[in-house]
Each structure stands twice: as structure tokens, then as C-alpha cells.
Design an enzyme around this catalytic site. Sequence first.
Site, PDB file in Angstrom:
ATOM      1  N   SER A  29       0.807  -1.219   0.000  1.00  0.00           N
ATOM      2  CA  SER A  29       0.000   0.000   0.000  1.00  0.00           C
ATOM      3  C   SER A  29       0.841   1.270   0.000  1.00  0.00           C
ATOM      4  O   SER A  29       0.394   2.314  -0.476  1.00  0.00           O
ATOM      5  CB  SER A  29      -0.937   0.014   1.220  1.00  0.00           C
ATOM      6  OG  SER A  29      -0.199  -0.134   2.420  1.00  0.00           O
ATOM      7  N   GLY A  66      -1.889  -4.350   0.934  1.00  0.00           N
ATOM      8  CA  GLY A  66      -1.962  -5.596   1.694  1.00  0.00           C
ATOM      9  C   GLY A  66      -0.989  -6.661   1.247  1.00  0.00           C
ATOM     10  O   GLY A  66      -0.940  -7.747   1.844  1.00  0.00           O
ATOM     11  N   ASN A  95       3.808  -5.534   5.641  1.00  0.00           N
ATOM     12  CA  ASN A  95       2.643  -6.296   6.098  1.00  0.00           C
ATOM     13  C   ASN A  95       3.042  -7.584   6.803  1.00  0.00           C
ATOM     14  O   ASN A  95       2.347  -8.037   7.717  1.00  0.00           O
ATOM     15  CB  ASN A  95       1.712  -6.594   4.917  1.00  0.00           C
ATOM     16  CG  ASN A  95       1.003  -5.344   4.431  1.00  0.00           C
ATOM     17  OD1 ASN A  95       0.379  -4.627   5.211  1.00  0.00           O
ATOM     18  ND2 ASN A  95       1.120  -5.058   3.146  1.00  0.00           N
ATOM     19  N   ASP A 176      -4.941   6.805   9.947  1.00  0.00           N
ATOM     20  CA  ASP A 176      -4.618   5.502  10.528  1.00  0.00           C
ATOM     21  C   ASP A 176      -3.218   5.449  11.126  1.00  0.00           C
ATOM     22  O   ASP A 176      -2.858   4.475  11.796  1.00  0.00           O
ATOM     23  CB  ASP A 176      -4.790   4.382   9.492  1.00  0.00           C
ATOM     24  CG  ASP A 176      -3.862   4.529   8.276  1.00  0.00           C
ATOM     25  OD1 ASP A 176      -2.974   5.401   8.290  1.00  0.00           O
ATOM     26  OD2 ASP A 176      -4.044   3.759   7.313  1.00  0.00           O
ATOM     27  N   HIS A 179      -0.201   5.083   6.974  1.00  0.00           N
ATOM     28  CA  HIS A 179      -0.029   5.408   5.561  1.00  0.00           C
ATOM     29  C   HIS A 179       0.227   6.897   5.367  1.00  0.00           C
ATOM     30  O   HIS A 179      -0.488   7.732   5.936  1.00  0.00           O
ATOM     31  CB  HIS A 179      -1.268   4.991   4.761  1.00  0.00           C
ATOM     32  CG  HIS A 179      -1.502   3.527   4.750  1.00  0.00           C
ATOM     33  ND1 HIS A 179      -2.323   2.895   5.655  1.00  0.00           N
ATOM     34  CD2 HIS A 179      -0.996   2.543   3.955  1.00  0.00           C
ATOM     35  CE1 HIS A 179      -2.331   1.587   5.411  1.00  0.00           C
ATOM     36  NE2 HIS A 179      -1.526   1.356   4.388  1.00  0.00           N
TER      37      HIS A 179
END
Length: 202
Positions: A29, A66, A95, A176, A179
Site C-alpha cells: 500500500s 496488503g 505487512n 490511521d 499510511h
Amino acid sequence: MAFIRYLLLLSVIVSSSVSARTLLVLGDSLSAAYGIRPEQGWVALLETRLQQGYTDIDVVNASISGETTQGGITRLPALIERHQPDWIVLELAANDGLRGMPLALIQRNITQLIELSEQASATPLLVGIRLPPNYGVSYTERFYSLFETLADEYEVSRVPFLLEGVALQQSLMQADGLHPNAKAQAVLLDNVWPYLQPLLGD
């Protein structure tokens, strides 16, 4: 006239086959412009920058939100066959770390990604990442050191930390906290560029 047109067409075909080069970005991502418009992402900004001096290089962004190192291993052979890349930016493992995967497995997977790249005569660029501190000092530091260890072992270039100057700046991160936002993308590109540009040649 027909012969002249033939020569011009042949010149274009030969020129294209000689000059066309491809840079493949295999990421998660952080490279897939998560939460922002695709044209705002650092890979899109890289395409724009390359137009200033490397117009013969096509950028293929194969990043998926992801994505894990195992997913990258699964997808990379087909991507190599399709695009025949000259360089592969390997921006994976975040991840894996966020899921607490065993470090030995992450290291094996990154090793395989490097080897797949080199077997295809593509120059890999390894992109390092740090995990949030809540994963514990031991795990996070050993995770971060994997990138340096493998870069040294395989003598490949390494971006020390993709989110340098961004991760701790709330104004540059999405809500979040994981990111980077649109404003941060130019910084990400500037973190990558000094390590990528020397690989591109003249």
C-alpha cells in the site's frame, strides 16, 4: 517513396527495441497510493521525474495494498515474463512485520525476491521499512536490520527507510497513522531517488 517509408518504419522499430527500458515497482500500500489518488503517489511522481532525463524508461507499478513478501514471490515470475524489467524496486515486508511473521521467514522471502530479480537480469533495489514501536524493540530492530543484512550479502542498493522524515510527522500521515498522505509522497520519492538514480545509468 515506398522504400523511404520502409526505412523510416524500420528505424522506428529498431530505435524502440534498443531504447525501451522498464522499471517495475513491486510493493504494498505504501507504493500503491493507498487512500489517495493514484496520480498523487510517489511512483506516479517518479514517472514524472523520469521524463526529465530518462524518457526511455517505462514505469510499471505492480504494487497492491496488503501485499506480503509471499504474495510478491507468487506474482513476480509472471510480472517478469510480461514486462521484462531492467530494474525491480522491492518494497515489501511491512505487512509481514505488522502480522508478526517469523523474521527468518521474512528474510527467506526477501532473499527469494532478490534472487528472482537477479536471475531475470534485473537490477533490484531493496526498500527498507521500520515497524511501529508497539511491536517491541527486539522484533522491530531485528526486522529493520534484515534489509541491511540482505543488501550487504547480495551487494544490492538499499533505501534505508522509505518513510524517513514522514512516519513521525502527523501532518504527513493519514488518520490511521500507518499510511502517508498526499503531501508526503514527494518526500517518499526523495528518499528513494538517491539510491535509484545511480542504478539507471546515463
